[in-house]
Design an enzyme around this catalytic site. Structure first.
Site, PDB file in Angstrom:
ATOM      1  N   CYS A   1      -1.553  10.309  -6.778  1.00  0.00           N
ATOM      2  CA  CYS A   1      -2.781  10.018  -6.046  1.00  0.00           C
ATOM      3  C   CYS A   1      -3.792  11.137  -6.277  1.00  0.00           C
ATOM      4  O   CYS A   1      -3.549  12.287  -5.909  1.00  0.00           O
ATOM      5  CB  CYS A   1      -2.522   9.874  -4.555  1.00  0.00           C
ATOM      6  SG  CYS A   1      -4.031   9.457  -3.650  1.00  0.00           S
TER       7      CYS A   1
ATOM      8  N   ASN B   1     -13.497   5.413  -6.744  1.00  0.00           N
ATOM      9  CA  ASN B   1     -13.046   5.467  -5.351  1.00  0.00           C
ATOM     10  C   ASN B   1     -12.469   6.833  -5.029  1.00  0.00           C
ATOM     11  O   ASN B   1     -11.960   7.539  -5.903  1.00  0.00           O
ATOM     12  CB  ASN B   1     -12.013   4.374  -5.080  1.00  0.00           C
ATOM     13  CG  ASN B   1     -10.609   4.780  -5.479  1.00  0.00           C
ATOM     14  OD1 ASN B   1      -9.883   5.388  -4.692  1.00  0.00           O
ATOM     15  ND2 ASN B   1     -10.226   4.473  -6.719  1.00  0.00           N
TER      16      ASN B   1
ATOM     17  N   LYS C   1       0.850  -1.184   0.000  1.00  0.00           N
ATOM     18  CA  LYS C   1       0.000   0.000   0.000  1.00  0.00           C
ATOM     19  C   LYS C   1       0.886   1.234   0.000  1.00  0.00           C
ATOM     20  O   LYS C   1       1.943   1.262   0.627  1.00  0.00           O
ATOM     21  CB  LYS C   1      -0.876   0.010   1.257  1.00  0.00           C
ATOM     22  CG  LYS C   1      -1.883   1.141   1.333  1.00  0.00           C
ATOM     23  CD  LYS C   1      -3.008   0.932   0.356  1.00  0.00           C
ATOM     24  CE  LYS C   1      -4.065   2.043   0.481  1.00  0.00           C
ATOM     25  NZ  LYS C   1      -3.598   3.357   0.037  1.00  0.00           N
TER      26      LYS C   1
ATOM     27  N   ASN D   1      -2.262   5.484 -12.889  1.00  0.00           N
ATOM     28  CA  ASN D   1      -3.178   5.492 -11.751  1.00  0.00           C
ATOM     29  C   ASN D   1      -4.584   5.711 -12.283  1.00  0.00           C
ATOM     30  O   ASN D   1      -4.801   5.883 -13.478  1.00  0.00           O
ATOM     31  CB  ASN D   1      -2.778   6.606 -10.775  1.00  0.00           C
ATOM     32  CG  ASN D   1      -3.219   6.306  -9.346  1.00  0.00           C
ATOM     33  OD1 ASN D   1      -4.197   5.605  -9.115  1.00  0.00           O
ATOM     34  ND2 ASN D   1      -2.485   6.845  -8.381  1.00  0.00           N
TER      35      ASN D   1
END
Length: 310
Positions: free
Chosen positions: A128, A68, A44, A191
């Site tokens: 991210c 998400n 992670k 990503n």
């Protein structure tokens, strides 16, 4: 005929991995990955300190994939670094994923890894999209170049970058020119596609709570974009910089297409979440069947050999 490969000289049973964020939060989950049919796995993405992440619901499976806004929940860098140190000489190969919530924290985290006894691969997450108020670093080319210049002034261990998806040819050119200046081990494309929106029509509302329902898209939604990024960077980066393909991998054909575009390894996210670690055995079997039907003896026979129309 074999799907065996290698990465940094380390033999791998196959090119498959999990995507960071999926089935890798805890020691128990990472142990399941290590015992699965995956050729490698990644932890992670770790921040310096423990993070609970965004409020629930923050992940929902939808018809063509997932949406998400997890908010980087993780147990903190020390948790994952200790795990990697304890098994760094074991198979399969492991990758340690890391980020920071600020420029200084990123540098601090990478200094911590550099100063440790860890000799494995580090994946620096530049992408991210789901931390409220924090933009993706890799969309700021000037900041990316400044940060990488500082990082490589002290970081000497194998380092790869996880990138967000790019959508313009000029951006592929500009980012590749920056990345080619540094001794990167690989780039991971891509990503999730940030800030998508999915609606529950019956309730006439969004399906996740954070950011008013905006979240990263995964699964079938992003496969064409992921393949385009793998292809574009494979064509532009120094041959010494490998590509890991991520996005829309649900079948052996998807794995085949990522490798055909130039991927050395292929990560699985949404489908792993939905199916569990048994997916790796299925994907290997499906990839082998495709290779046998096409007469390929190894992954190198077709890696990066996507043909264009004359």
């Amino acid at each position: 005929m074999t799907v065996k490969t290698s990465f940094l000289g380390k033999p791998l049973a196959n090119p498959l991995m999990n995507a960071s964020g999926v089935h890798c939060m805890t020691v128990a989950e990472m142990d399941e990955l290590a015992q699965s049919a995956a050729g490698a796995f990644v932890t992670k993405t770790a921040t310096r300190d423990y993070r609970a992440g965004n409020p629930q619901p923050r992940y929902v499976d939808v018809p063509l994939g997932s949406i998400n806004s997890m908010g980087l929940p993780n147990e903190g860098l020390a948790y994952y670094l200790d795990y990697c140190l304890a098994r760094q000489d074991q198979q399969p190969l492991q990758f340690l994923s890391v980020v920071g919530l600020s420029y200084d924290e990123i540098v601090e985290n990478l200094r911590t890894i550099e100063a440790s006894a860890y000799q494995g691969v580090t994946e620096f997450n530049l992408s991210c999209p789901n931390v409220p108020g924090k933009p993706q670093i890799a969309y700021d080319f000037e900041l990316t170049e400044r940060l990488l210049t500082e990082v490589f002034s002290f970081f000497a261990k194998p380092l790869g970058l996880k990138l967000p998806p790019y959508f313009d040819i000029a951006h592929f050119d500009q980012m590749a020119a920056i990345l080619n200046r540094f001794p990167l081990t690989y780039v991971n494309c891509v990503n999730s596609i940030g800030n998508g929106l999915y609606i529950d029509v019956d309730k006439e509302q969004v399906v996740i709570k954070p950011k008013g329902g905006f979240g990263g898209l995964g699964g079938d939604y992003i496969k064409p974009t992921a393949l385009a990024n793998v292809r574009a960077f494979h064509q532009r980066l120094n041959p010494s910089i490998k590509i890991i393909g991520t996005g829309g991998v649900r079948t052996g054909q998807d794995v085949f297409e990522h490798i055909l575009c130039g991927a050395s390894l292929v990560q699985v996210g949404t489908a792993l979440h939905q199916e569990g670690v048994g997916i790796f055995e299925r994907l290997v079997a499906e990839l082998e069947a495709i290779m046998e039907a096409k007469g390929y003896k190894s992954l190198d026979d077709f890696r990066g050999k996507l043909r264009e129309i004359d």
